[in-house]
Design a protein around this motif. Structure first.
Motif, PDB file in Angstrom:
ATOM      1  N   ALA A 166       4.260   2.771   2.423  1.00 28.24           N
ATOM      2  CA  ALA A 166       4.935   4.153   2.064  1.00 28.24           C
ATOM      3  C   ALA A 166       4.106   5.142   1.798  1.00 28.24           C
ATOM      4  O   ALA A 166       2.899   4.956   1.675  1.00 28.24           O
ATOM      5  CB  ALA A 166       5.790   3.688   0.742  1.00 28.24           C
ATOM      6  N   VAL A 167       4.559   6.392   1.876  1.00 29.49           N
ATOM      7  CA  VAL A 167       3.941   7.570   1.689  1.00 29.49           C
ATOM      8  C   VAL A 167       4.801   8.830   0.804  1.00 29.49           C
ATOM      9  O   VAL A 167       5.843   8.701   1.173  1.00 29.49           O
ATOM     10  CB  VAL A 167       3.466   8.478   2.781  1.00 29.49           C
ATOM     11  CG1 VAL A 167       2.709   9.671   2.594  1.00 29.49           C
ATOM     12  CG2 VAL A 167       2.668   7.591   3.764  1.00 29.49           C
ATOM     13  N   THR A 196      -2.277  16.422   3.030  1.00 29.11           N
ATOM     14  CA  THR A 196      -0.904  16.269   3.032  1.00 29.11           C
ATOM     15  C   THR A 196      -0.479  14.983   3.407  1.00 29.11           C
ATOM     16  O   THR A 196      -1.083  14.161   4.038  1.00 29.11           O
ATOM     17  CB  THR A 196      -0.392  17.593   3.915  1.00 29.11           C
ATOM     18  OG1 THR A 196      -0.614  17.126   5.288  1.00 29.11           O
ATOM     19  CG2 THR A 196      -1.102  18.962   3.793  1.00 29.11           C
ATOM     20  N   ALA A 197       0.940  14.769   3.268  1.00 28.39           N
ATOM     21  CA  ALA A 197       1.395  13.436   3.779  1.00 28.39           C
ATOM     22  C   ALA A 197       1.503  13.563   5.331  1.00 28.39           C
ATOM     23  O   ALA A 197       1.264  12.351   5.638  1.00 28.39           O
ATOM     24  CB  ALA A 197       3.011  13.681   3.077  1.00 28.39           C
ATOM     25  N   ASP A 198       1.660  14.530   5.992  1.00 31.05           N
ATOM     26  CA  ASP A 198       1.495  14.382   7.313  1.00 31.05           C
ATOM     27  C   ASP A 198       0.063  14.206   7.654  1.00 31.05           C
ATOM     28  O   ASP A 198       0.008  13.299   8.886  1.00 31.05           O
ATOM     29  CB  ASP A 198       1.689  15.899   7.938  1.00 31.05           C
ATOM     30  CG  ASP A 198       3.391  16.275   7.851  1.00 31.05           C
ATOM     31  OD1 ASP A 198       4.055  15.308   7.818  1.00 31.05           O
ATOM     32  OD2 ASP A 198       3.556  17.492   8.222  1.00 31.05           O
ATOM     33  N   LEU A 225       0.909  -1.290   0.103  1.00 25.27           N
ATOM     34  CA  LEU A 225      -0.035  -0.235  -0.071  1.00 25.27           C
ATOM     35  C   LEU A 225       0.844   1.256   0.090  1.00 25.27           C
ATOM     36  O   LEU A 225       1.746   1.376   0.773  1.00 25.27           O
ATOM     37  CB  LEU A 225      -1.165  -0.002   1.234  1.00 25.27           C
ATOM     38  CG  LEU A 225      -1.978  -1.196   1.377  1.00 25.27           C
ATOM     39  CD1 LEU A 225      -2.770  -0.677   2.480  1.00 25.27           C
ATOM     40  CD2 LEU A 225      -2.753  -1.289   0.402  1.00 25.27           C
ATOM     41  N   VAL A 226       0.799   2.209  -0.812  1.00 22.41           N
ATOM     42  CA  VAL A 226       1.265   3.412  -1.074  1.00 22.41           C
ATOM     43  C   VAL A 226       0.341   4.571  -1.047  1.00 22.41           C
ATOM     44  O   VAL A 226      -0.644   4.588  -1.958  1.00 22.41           O
ATOM     45  CB  VAL A 226       2.292   3.400  -2.489  1.00 22.41           C
ATOM     46  CG1 VAL A 226       2.753   4.758  -2.369  1.00 22.41           C
ATOM     47  CG2 VAL A 226       3.434   2.446  -2.389  1.00 22.41           C
ATOM     48  N   ALA A 227       0.613   5.300  -0.294  1.00 27.16           N
ATOM     49  CA  ALA A 227      -0.420   6.841  -0.320  1.00 27.16           C
ATOM     50  C   ALA A 227       0.429   7.860  -1.208  1.00 27.16           C
ATOM     51  O   ALA A 227       1.785   7.910  -1.046  1.00 27.16           O
ATOM     52  CB  ALA A 227      -0.381   7.357   1.213  1.00 27.16           C
ATOM     53  N   PHE A 228      -0.274   8.606  -2.136  1.00 25.48           N
ATOM     54  CA  PHE A 228       0.482   9.479  -2.949  1.00 25.48           C
ATOM     55  C   PHE A 228      -0.767  10.475  -2.955  1.00 25.48           C
ATOM     56  O   PHE A 228      -1.743  10.293  -3.028  1.00 25.48           O
ATOM     57  CB  PHE A 228       0.578   8.767  -4.230  1.00 25.48           C
ATOM     58  CG  PHE A 228      -0.452   8.037  -5.054  1.00 25.48           C
ATOM     59  CD1 PHE A 228      -1.145   8.941  -6.094  1.00 25.48           C
ATOM     60  CD2 PHE A 228      -1.164   7.087  -4.786  1.00 25.48           C
ATOM     61  CE1 PHE A 228      -2.258   8.320  -6.696  1.00 25.48           C
ATOM     62  CE2 PHE A 228      -2.175   6.353  -5.333  1.00 25.48           C
ATOM     63  CZ  PHE A 228      -2.661   6.983  -6.467  1.00 25.48           C
TER      64      PHE A 228
END
Length: 311
Positions: free
Chosen positions: A163-164, A149-151, A22-25
Motif C-alpha cells: 500500500a501507499v 511524492t506517492a507517484d 509493507l506500507v509507503a507513507f
C-alpha cells in the motif's frame, strides 16, 4: 490508497503493517517504506523490495519520546536533543535498550538503533494506530533518487509493496539529519533536514565527524547513493552541449532548485527535480553551485553521493 485519506484508510494501513506487510507513507522529509520493526520477516521484505544491502541499518520510527525510550537509552545530550527537536527531521543513533523488541535485522546486528519521531501528522497518526515501532527507509530502490511524492513511490516500487498512503509532497524534501551522541561528543553521521548550525547552537559545541573506520551504523553513508540514471556534474556555472542544467539562483533558463537562491526551497525541490529528469531520461545533468551552509550542506551531501562513481 490516495489523497483525502480517512481514519479507515489509516486503520487498514496499520492492519497491513501488523500483518507483516509493507506500507509507503509520507514523512516531512521523504516517503518512507514502513514495516513492523519487531517482525524480522517484514524487515527482510524491506531489504528485498529495495534491493538494499543487508549491512545498511534502518531508521526505526516511533510516535513519541516515551516510545523511543522503550527501545534505546539516552544520556543527557541525547535527551536534550530529543526534547528540543522531536517531532522533527532528526534521527539519533543510540545504545539499544535490553528488552527492546525491535528485530536484530533492523539494526543489522549492531548494538545501537537509529530512531526518530517524525513531524508529519499523517506519519505520527499511522504510528499511533499501528502500536508498534515502524522501520522505514526511503521508499525507493536502494541507491536511487529518494521519493517525495506517492507517484515517485509507485513509479519505482509499484507491485513490490502492499500500500501507499498519499499525503501529498514531502515538505522538507531531504532525509533527516543523523546524530550519534557519545561520551566524547556528538557525531554528525549525515547532514539532513535539520541544519547542523541549529544543532551546534543547541549543544553549544561543534559536531564531530563520523567515527573513522567504523561500519555503517546509520543510513546514507555509502559513497554512491541518491543517484539518477544520468551522470551528474557538480558546481557547474553553465551546461555543456549535451547536458541539462539544474540551476540555483540567477542563471540559465531551465529547471531550477530555487530561482531566488532559497535553500529551504531547494531542499524541498531537490529529489523532485532529479525524479523528473530521471523520468525524462536525461543522460547528463549539470548542477549549479549550492552554498555549503544550512540546508545547503544536506543538498551538497546528496549531490556528491549522487555524482559518485557507481558500484
Amino acid at each position: 490508497m490516495t489523497a483525502r485519506l480517512t481514519p479507515d484508510d489509516l486503520d487498514r494501513a496499520a492492519d497491513i503493517l501488523r500483518a507483516g506487510g509493507l506500507v509507503a507513507f509520507p514523512t516531512e522529509t521523504v516517503y518512507g517504506l514502513g514495516a513492523d520493526a519487531t517482525d524480522a520477516r517484514a524487515i527482510a521484505r524491506i531489504f528485498a523490495a529495495k534491493d538494499r544491502p543487508r549491512f545498511n541499518p534502518l531508521i526505526v520510527h516511533v510516535p513519541d519520546l516515551d516510545t523511543a525510550l522503550a527501545h534505546v537509552t539516552m544520556d543527557a545530550a541525547a535527551l536534550s536533543l530529543a526534547r528540543a527537536f522531536w517531532p522533527g527531521p532528526l534521527t539519533l543513533v543510540l545504545p539499544r535498550r535490553a528488552g527492546s523488541r525491535v528485530a536484530d535485522l533492523a539494526a543489522t546486528g549492531l548494538p545501537t538503533l537509529a530512531v526518530r519521531v517524525p513531524a508529519a501528522p499523517l506519519a505520527r497518526d499511522l504510528l499511533f494506530r499501528t502500536g508498534r515501532p515502524v522501520a522505514a527507509p526511503s521508499a525507493n530502490p536502494s541507491g536511487q533518487v529518494s521519493p517525495t511524492t506517492a507517484d515517485h513511490v509507485l513509479r519505482s516500487l509499484g507491485g513490490r509493496i502492499d500500500a501507499v498512503l498519499d499525503g501529498g509532497p514531502a515538505t522538507v524534501g531531504v532525509e533527516s539529519t543523523i546524530l550519534m551522541p557519545t561520551p566524547r561528543g556528538t557525531h554528525l553521521l549525515r547532514p539532513g533536514g535539520l541544519p547542523a548550525e541549529t544543532l551546534e547552537a543547541h549543544l553549544a559545541t561543534a559536531l564531530l565527524p563520523p567515527p573513522a573506520g567504523s561500519a555503517p551504523n546509520a543510513p546514507g553513508q555509502q559513497a554512491s547513493h541518491y543517484a539518477p540514471r544520468g551522470r551528474l556534474r557538480l558546481n557547474a556555472t553553465a551546461p555543456e552541449p549535451d547536458e541539462v542544467y539544474l540551476g540555483f539562483g540567477p542563471g540559465p533558463a531551465g529547471p531550477t532548485l530555487s530561482a531566488t537562491g532559497d535553500l529551504a526551497e531547494a531542499a524541498a525541490a531537490l529529489f523532485a527535480r532529479l525524479q523528473t529528469l530521471d523520468a525524462a531520461d536525461a543522460p547528463r545533468i549539470a548542477v549549479a553551485p549550492i552554498p555549503d551552509k544550512g540546508l545547503g550542506r544536506a543538498i551538497n551531501d546528496r549531490l556528491r553521493r549522487a555524482a559518485a562513481p557507481r558500484p
